[in-house]
Design a protein around this motif. Structure first.
Motif, mmCIF file in Angstrom:
data_model
loop_
_atom_site.group_PDB
_atom_site.id
_atom_site.type_symbol
_atom_site.label_atom_id
_atom_site.label_comp_id
_atom_site.label_asym_id
_atom_site.label_seq_id
_atom_site.Cartn_x
_atom_site.Cartn_y
_atom_site.Cartn_z
ATOM 1 N N SER A 1 -5.231 11.462 -16.962
ATOM 2 C CA SER A 1 -4.579 12.653 -16.434
ATOM 3 C C SER A 1 -3.888 12.322 -15.111
ATOM 4 C CB SER A 1 -5.598 13.774 -16.218
ATOM 5 O OG SER A 1 -6.507 13.432 -15.182
ATOM 6 N N HIS A 2 -2.866 13.082 -14.782
ATOM 7 C CA HIS A 2 -2.137 12.854 -13.537
ATOM 8 C C HIS A 2 -3.064 13.023 -12.335
ATOM 9 C CE1 HIS A 2 1.218 12.739 -10.759
ATOM 10 N NE2 HIS A 2 0.787 13.858 -10.201
ATOM 11 N N LYS A 3 -3.958 13.975 -12.405
ATOM 12 C CA LYS A 3 -4.886 14.215 -11.301
ATOM 13 C C LYS A 3 -5.798 13.015 -11.072
ATOM 14 C CE LYS A 3 -8.605 17.313 -9.794
ATOM 15 N NZ LYS A 3 -9.429 18.509 -10.142
ATOM 16 N N LEU A 4 -6.334 12.462 -12.163
ATOM 17 C CA LEU A 4 -7.236 11.320 -12.031
ATOM 18 C C LEU A 4 -6.493 10.099 -11.503
ATOM 19 C CD1 LEU A 4 -9.990 10.070 -12.411
ATOM 20 C CD2 LEU A 4 -9.432 9.649 -14.824
ATOM 21 N N ARG B 1 -3.942 10.082 -9.490
ATOM 22 C CA ARG B 1 -3.708 10.291 -8.061
ATOM 23 C C ARG B 1 -4.972 10.014 -7.261
ATOM 24 N NH1 ARG B 1 0.578 13.474 -6.322
ATOM 25 N NH2 ARG B 1 -0.324 13.034 -4.268
ATOM 26 N N GLN B 2 -6.123 10.361 -7.810
ATOM 27 C CA GLN B 2 -7.382 10.134 -7.111
ATOM 28 C C GLN B 2 -7.734 8.652 -7.034
ATOM 29 O OE1 GLN B 2 -9.970 12.589 -9.511
ATOM 30 N NE2 GLN B 2 -9.780 14.357 -8.128
ATOM 31 N N VAL B 3 -7.381 7.907 -8.070
ATOM 32 C CA VAL B 3 -7.723 6.488 -8.148
ATOM 33 C C VAL B 3 -6.731 5.619 -7.379
ATOM 34 C CG1 VAL B 3 -7.905 4.535 -9.742
ATOM 35 C CG2 VAL B 3 -8.941 6.734 -10.335
ATOM 36 N N GLU B 4 -5.498 6.067 -7.253
ATOM 37 C CA GLU B 4 -4.417 5.260 -6.678
ATOM 38 C C GLU B 4 -4.746 4.614 -5.332
ATOM 39 O OE1 GLU B 4 0.382 5.703 -5.698
ATOM 40 O OE2 GLU B 4 -0.772 7.422 -6.435
ATOM 41 N N PRO B 5 -5.398 5.315 -4.376
ATOM 42 C CA PRO B 5 -5.678 4.675 -3.072
ATOM 43 C C PRO B 5 -6.609 3.472 -3.157
ATOM 44 C CG PRO B 5 -5.870 7.065 -2.929
ATOM 45 C CD PRO B 5 -5.776 6.728 -4.379
ATOM 46 N N PHE B 6 -7.369 3.371 -4.261
ATOM 47 C CA PHE B 6 -8.339 2.275 -4.382
ATOM 48 C C PHE B 6 -7.748 1.031 -5.037
ATOM 49 C CE2 PHE B 6 -10.717 6.273 -4.449
ATOM 50 C CZ PHE B 6 -11.612 6.061 -3.409
ATOM 51 N N ALA B 7 -6.528 1.127 -5.569
ATOM 52 C CA ALA B 7 -5.921 0.011 -6.291
ATOM 53 C C ALA B 7 -5.844 -1.276 -5.472
ATOM 54 C CB ALA B 7 -4.544 0.413 -6.806
ATOM 55 N N PRO B 8 -5.469 -1.223 -4.171
ATOM 56 C CA PRO B 8 -5.371 -2.482 -3.410
ATOM 57 C C PRO B 8 -6.699 -3.202 -3.228
ATOM 58 C CG PRO B 8 -4.156 -0.705 -2.325
ATOM 59 C CD PRO B 8 -4.995 -0.069 -3.381
ATOM 60 N N PHE B 9 -7.804 -2.483 -3.437
ATOM 61 C CA PHE B 9 -9.122 -3.069 -3.170
ATOM 62 C C PHE B 9 -9.880 -3.412 -4.449
ATOM 63 C CE2 PHE B 9 -8.052 0.189 0.021
ATOM 64 C CZ PHE B 9 -7.870 -0.637 1.125
ATOM 65 N N GLY B 10 -9.270 -3.142 -5.612
ATOM 66 C CA GLY B 10 -9.968 -3.360 -6.878
ATOM 67 C C GLY B 10 -10.358 -4.808 -7.094
ATOM 68 N N LEU B 11 -9.420 -5.722 -6.866
ATOM 69 C CA LEU B 11 -9.697 -7.138 -7.078
ATOM 70 C C LEU B 11 -10.748 -7.643 -6.104
ATOM 71 C CD1 LEU B 11 -9.089 -9.764 -8.502
ATOM 72 C CD2 LEU B 11 -7.175 -10.120 -6.941
ATOM 73 N N LEU B 12 -10.682 -7.198 -4.850
ATOM 74 C CA LEU B 12 -11.683 -7.609 -3.866
ATOM 75 C C LEU B 12 -13.067 -7.109 -4.258
ATOM 76 C CD1 LEU B 12 -9.752 -6.969 -0.519
ATOM 77 C CD2 LEU B 12 -10.209 -9.158 -1.630
ATOM 78 N N ALA B 13 -13.132 -5.886 -4.796
ATOM 79 C CA ALA B 13 -14.416 -5.335 -5.225
ATOM 80 C C ALA B 13 -15.001 -6.155 -6.368
ATOM 81 C CB ALA B 13 -14.236 -3.877 -5.656
#
Length: 257
Positions: free
Chosen positions: A197-200, A202-214
């Protein structure tokens, strides 16, 4: 005339990519022929690093080529179709860091994707296919490197060459698995993102730069690390390539130790 030359330049294969292909072939021949018997590890190092860069270029090319056929014509003007490792929008993430992690930790770290203008592309399936194209290249590379070992086609070749093939194949398997994880910032998330969903999103987007590091941080947890490599070794055994051969290749690769 100038326009034609420019078009040919955009479509031609990068000399830098061809140089890495040449290094892969020459160093592979050196390992095979044992012409550098006194320093076989250095030849294995060159073979694996150059071969890994070639696969990274093909990975990014697959993203760009699929995007081109899906409607993003801008990828050609950006030089993505020339297989030039310096042309990618995130050269540090796409090429430099993956190579550094191979040298430091012997793990196939996935790189950053080329910049795709997603607004030009219509259809969720096309978006998913663009994200999946890169890891599929790594999978093809893994099969191409490991299956000949499993089928015994290289049984008469020097053990050092078999080990180098196994280690490079091991890196391709790790890159495939890591890239397909449904984690923001990785290709696996890009495959499922169009269906969220578009809402989900948007909520996940800020975490994208840190996904690989996590993901990389989680691999330091012993239990997770053990499960991850059990899966990797299991996939290698399915292709008939013993993980022990890849371990020997890794030890040759780290010739400075």
């Amino acid at each position: 005339m100038a326009t034609t030359a420019s078009a040919k330049e955009r479509q031609g294969i990068s000399p830098l990519f061809l140089a890495f292909v040449a290094i892969t072939l020459v160093s592979g021949w050196a390992v095979w022929s044992r012409s550098l018997a006194a320093n076989a590890g250095f030849a294995v190092f060159l073979f694996v690093v150059a071969g890994w860069v070639v696969s990274l270029c093909l990975h990014e090319y697959a993203h760009a080529r699929t995007a081109l056929h899906s409607g993003d014509l801008s990828v050609e003007a950006k030089g993505y179709l020339r297989l030039n490792p310096l042309a990618y929008s995130h050269a540090l993430l796409s090429i430099v860091l993956p190579v550094v992690f191979v040298i430091m930790g012997g793990i196939g770290l996935p790189g950053g994707a080329v910049f795709i203008e997603r607004h030009r592309i219509q259809g969720r399936w096309r978006h998913s296919l663009i994200s999946a194209a890169g890891p599929l290249v790594n999978l093809v590379c893994a099969v191409g490197l490991l299956l000949p070992l499993g089928l015994g086609w290289l049984s008469s070749s020097p053990i050092e060459f078999q080990a180098a093939m196994a280690f490079l194949g091991f890196l391709q398997v790790t890159a495939t698995l890591l890239n397909l994880l449904p984690v923001p910032g990785l290709d696996g998330y890009g495959v499922i993102e169009p269906w969220l969903s578009h809402k989900l999103r948007r909520q996940v987007e800020p975490f994208a730069p840190f996904g690989l590091l996590a993901v990389f941080g989680l691999l330091w947890v012993p239990e997770i690390n053990r499960v991850f490599f059990d899966v990797i070794y299991g996939l290698m055994r399915d292709l008939g390539a013993p993980p022990e051969l890849a371990s020997f290749g890794g030890s040759l690769f780290r010739f400075w130790q």
